[in-house]
Scaffold this motif. Structure first.
Motif, PDB file in Angstrom:
ATOM      1  N   PRO A 220      21.603  43.588 -11.588  1.00  0.00           N
ATOM      2  CA  PRO A 220      20.339  44.024 -10.982  1.00  0.00           C
ATOM      3  C   PRO A 220      20.205  45.540 -11.060  1.00  0.00           C
ATOM      4  O   PRO A 220      21.184  46.257 -11.246  1.00  0.00           O
ATOM      5  CB  PRO A 220      20.464  43.538  -9.534  1.00  0.00           C
ATOM      6  CG  PRO A 220      21.935  43.408  -9.288  1.00  0.00           C
ATOM      7  CD  PRO A 220      22.529  43.011 -10.598  1.00  0.00           C
ATOM      8  N   GLY A 221      18.983  46.021 -10.924  1.00  0.00           N
ATOM      9  CA  GLY A 221      18.710  47.452 -10.999  1.00  0.00           C
ATOM     10  C   GLY A 221      17.239  47.687 -11.262  1.00  0.00           C
ATOM     11  O   GLY A 221      16.424  46.762 -11.203  1.00  0.00           O
ATOM     12  N   VAL A 222      16.879  48.914 -11.561  1.00  0.00           N
ATOM     13  CA  VAL A 222      15.504  49.266 -11.900  1.00  0.00           C
ATOM     14  C   VAL A 222      15.400  49.294 -13.423  1.00  0.00           C
ATOM     15  O   VAL A 222      16.090  50.068 -14.081  1.00  0.00           O
ATOM     16  CB  VAL A 222      15.108  50.626 -11.301  1.00  0.00           C
ATOM     17  CG1 VAL A 222      13.673  50.974 -11.693  1.00  0.00           C
ATOM     18  CG2 VAL A 222      15.257  50.601  -9.782  1.00  0.00           C
ATOM     19  N   TYR A 223      14.520  48.441 -13.975  1.00  0.00           N
ATOM     20  CA  TYR A 223      14.382  48.317 -15.419  1.00  0.00           C
ATOM     21  C   TYR A 223      12.925  48.532 -15.844  1.00  0.00           C
ATOM     22  O   TYR A 223      11.997  48.126 -15.124  1.00  0.00           O
ATOM     23  CB  TYR A 223      14.797  46.920 -15.888  1.00  0.00           C
ATOM     24  CG  TYR A 223      16.264  46.621 -15.799  1.00  0.00           C
ATOM     25  CD1 TYR A 223      17.131  46.988 -16.837  1.00  0.00           C
ATOM     26  CD2 TYR A 223      16.790  45.952 -14.695  1.00  0.00           C
ATOM     27  CE1 TYR A 223      18.488  46.681 -16.761  1.00  0.00           C
ATOM     28  CE2 TYR A 223      18.133  45.655 -14.618  1.00  0.00           C
ATOM     29  CZ  TYR A 223      18.987  46.022 -15.646  1.00  0.00           C
ATOM     30  OH  TYR A 223      20.334  45.728 -15.570  1.00  0.00           O
ATOM     31  N   PRO A 224      12.713  49.098 -17.025  1.00  0.00           N
ATOM     32  CA  PRO A 224      11.375  48.986 -17.623  1.00  0.00           C
ATOM     33  C   PRO A 224      11.110  47.512 -17.911  1.00  0.00           C
ATOM     34  O   PRO A 224      12.031  46.767 -18.277  1.00  0.00           O
ATOM     35  CB  PRO A 224      11.501  49.796 -18.917  1.00  0.00           C
ATOM     36  CG  PRO A 224      12.703  50.666 -18.738  1.00  0.00           C
ATOM     37  CD  PRO A 224      13.633  49.884 -17.857  1.00  0.00           C
ATOM     38  N   VAL A 225       9.859  47.079 -17.735  1.00  0.00           N
ATOM     39  CA  VAL A 225       9.542  45.666 -17.935  1.00  0.00           C
ATOM     40  C   VAL A 225       8.211  45.512 -18.653  1.00  0.00           C
ATOM     41  O   VAL A 225       7.333  46.384 -18.595  1.00  0.00           O
ATOM     42  CB  VAL A 225       9.474  44.882 -16.601  1.00  0.00           C
ATOM     43  CG1 VAL A 225      10.810  44.866 -15.897  1.00  0.00           C
ATOM     44  CG2 VAL A 225       8.375  45.434 -15.697  1.00  0.00           C
ATOM     45  N   ILE A 226       8.094  44.366 -19.309  1.00  0.00           N
ATOM     46  CA  ILE A 226       6.791  43.858 -19.749  1.00  0.00           C
ATOM     47  C   ILE A 226       6.543  42.594 -18.952  1.00  0.00           C
ATOM     48  O   ILE A 226       7.341  41.650 -18.987  1.00  0.00           O
ATOM     49  CB  ILE A 226       6.775  43.560 -21.255  1.00  0.00           C
ATOM     50  CG1 ILE A 226       6.980  44.837 -22.073  1.00  0.00           C
ATOM     51  CG2 ILE A 226       5.454  42.884 -21.649  1.00  0.00           C
ATOM     52  CD1 ILE A 226       7.155  44.607 -23.557  1.00  0.00           C
ATOM     53  N   LEU A 227       5.464  42.584 -18.200  1.00  0.00           N
ATOM     54  CA  LEU A 227       5.076  41.406 -17.431  1.00  0.00           C
ATOM     55  C   LEU A 227       3.979  40.673 -18.193  1.00  0.00           C
ATOM     56  O   LEU A 227       2.922  41.247 -18.463  1.00  0.00           O
ATOM     57  CB  LEU A 227       4.555  41.802 -16.049  1.00  0.00           C
ATOM     58  CG  LEU A 227       5.474  42.618 -15.142  1.00  0.00           C
ATOM     59  CD1 LEU A 227       4.799  42.824 -13.789  1.00  0.00           C
ATOM     60  CD2 LEU A 227       6.822  41.950 -14.959  1.00  0.00           C
TER      61      LEU A 227
END
Length: 440
Positions: A220-227
């Protein structure tokens, strides 16, 4: 299905029996044809119809409400009598407003005969193709195919009369890989069944199930994402539910400012984002009135990232000496610039996650619209513009305000219908995941 003349006749009959200075009678008639499949075979199908008549009577400022489903003469009189009796023994309602008088409404555009009169043979052929696709890909498929129509009517003692007729078609597929390590989901809906591409839906679900097999663990952590659009829809509904003037003025909203003021006029979101309601939207037509009967028109909520308006009910508008807002009746979130395709979003990402959808989403804090929930039905690792491998599911804790903040939104896709929303896919610079989940 109750037609316009019969629906308004029923409403007027109940009003006549009530003999009240103020009253409202609402009628909703529905018919739904459905088919359900599971384990790659059709399990249930059929048609259901329903009628609900709601009578609200005011005796002075005291309210009584009764609900029934019988349109017969005796039943309608009993419905009115019960509402009157309840009103007489009820406490004074402090937020009473006289019911609306005559209003002018545009025609409702959300009706399609192809949906109301579904071709059952055509549906059977469609589902045969869906099940064949699942069997060929060696996945276990399940889902729902529904086509429904609804007629709503309302009449008030003060002369407001309205009737709207609508249809809705929906198809969703969940696919599970045979080894139990991958799953996929996709859904689509439209008011016009002929515009719903069932084969595309099952192809998307099956593809996700196959490509999400054997996921690798991730911290877990803070990630760049594409939703994907479905994932955005799973979260944005909590934002739209917060765009209320009363809760804001009372200091209970994410849009409450200091000293009893609202944050209207502030740039709270990315400058490319617009959010509005439009009952005449060609792909997402909605009833041309609010639930309170106010005629609906296009209504801007966020313009170029700036909070522009909040929704005022009739009562709260009177309290604040404003006009009740002509919506919202639906929600369209879109970019003020040309949309970015999913392929280009992926190609432009150095490292991050592609999220298919969320589930079990819950509100933690209304003042920041902080949500928690889980990813589901497909998460993939992206590196140097390519999808590398599936990864395990994660729990998130994320504020929707921070998610859509000016600094966090990188690119925006084309809006996709997820009624009552139309939302785009989003590429975000950061999204917070707090723990792993063993669920598939």
């Amino acid at each position: 299905m109750v037609n316009r003349d019969d629906a308004l006749r029923i409403c007027d009959t109940v009003l006549a029996h009530a003999k009240a200075a103020d009253a409202t009678v609402s009628l909703r008639s529905t018919a739904q044809s459905h088919a359900r499949f599971a384990d790659n075979r059709i399990t249930t199908s059929g048609r259901a119809e329903d009628l609900q008549i709601t009578t609200t009577v005011w005796v002075g400022r005291k309210r009584g409400t009764s609900i029934g489903n019988d349109g017969g003469a005796d039943a309608l009189k009993q419905l009115a009598d019960e509402a009157v009796q309840i009103a007489r023994v009820s406490p004074v309602h402090r937020e009473y407003l006289p019911t609306l008088g005559p209003q002018s409404y545009p025609d409702h555009r959300g009706y399609a005969a192809a949906t109301a009169n579904i071709d059952l043979e055509a549906r059977a052929k469609t589902l045969h193709g869906v099940l064949t696709t699942c069997r060929t890909a060696k996945v276990i498929g399940a889902g729902f195919h529904t086509a429904s129509e609804a007629a709503t009517a309302e009449a008030t003692a003060n002369g407001n009369r309205r009737y709207f007729h609508s249809t809705h078609a929906d198809f969703s597929v969940t696919a599970r890989a045979a080894d139990g390590t991958g799953s996929g989901y996709f859904s689509s809906d439209h008011f016009d069944l002929s515009k719903l591409n069932a084969q595309y839906v099952v192809d998307q679900a099956v593809n996700k199930a196959v490509k999400s097999r054997q996921p690798k663990p991730i911290e877990p952590g803070v990630y760049p994402v594409i939703l994907e659009a479905q994932a955005v829809a799973d979260l944005v509904g909590f934002l739209t539910n917060s765009l209320d003037a009363r809760t804001t003025d009372e200091g209970r909203s994410a849009f409450s400012g200091k000293d009893g003021k609202s944050r209207i006029g502030e740039k709270m979101f990315n400058e490319k984002l617009n959010l509005y309601s439009d009952p005449m939207h060609p792909d997402l037509p909605a009833a041309p009135s609010t639930n309170e009967g106010v005629p609906a028109t296009r209504f801007s909520l966020v313009q170029n990232g700036v909070l522009e308006n909040l929704a005022y009910s009739r009562f709260w508008a009177q309290e604040k000496k404003k006009e009740p807002t002509p919506g919202p009746v639906n929600y369209i979130l879109e970019s003020s610039q040309a949309p970015t395709s999913m392929d280009d979003m992926i190609k432009g990402m150095e490292r991050g996650l592609l999220i298919s959808r969320f589930w079990y989403v819950r509100l933690i804090d209304g003042r920041s619209i902080m949500l928690t929930g889980l990813t589901r039905d497909g998460v993939w690792w992206i590196e140097k513009g390519q999808i590398r491998n599936p990864v395990g599911n994660l729990r998130f804790n994320q504020s929707v305000l921070a998610m859509l903040a000016p600094w966090n939104v990188e690119t925006i896709g084309a809006p996709q219908r997820k009624a009552p929303l139309m939302v785009p896919a989003l590429r975000l610079s950061g999204f917070t995941f707090t723990s792993v989940s063993d669920a598939i």
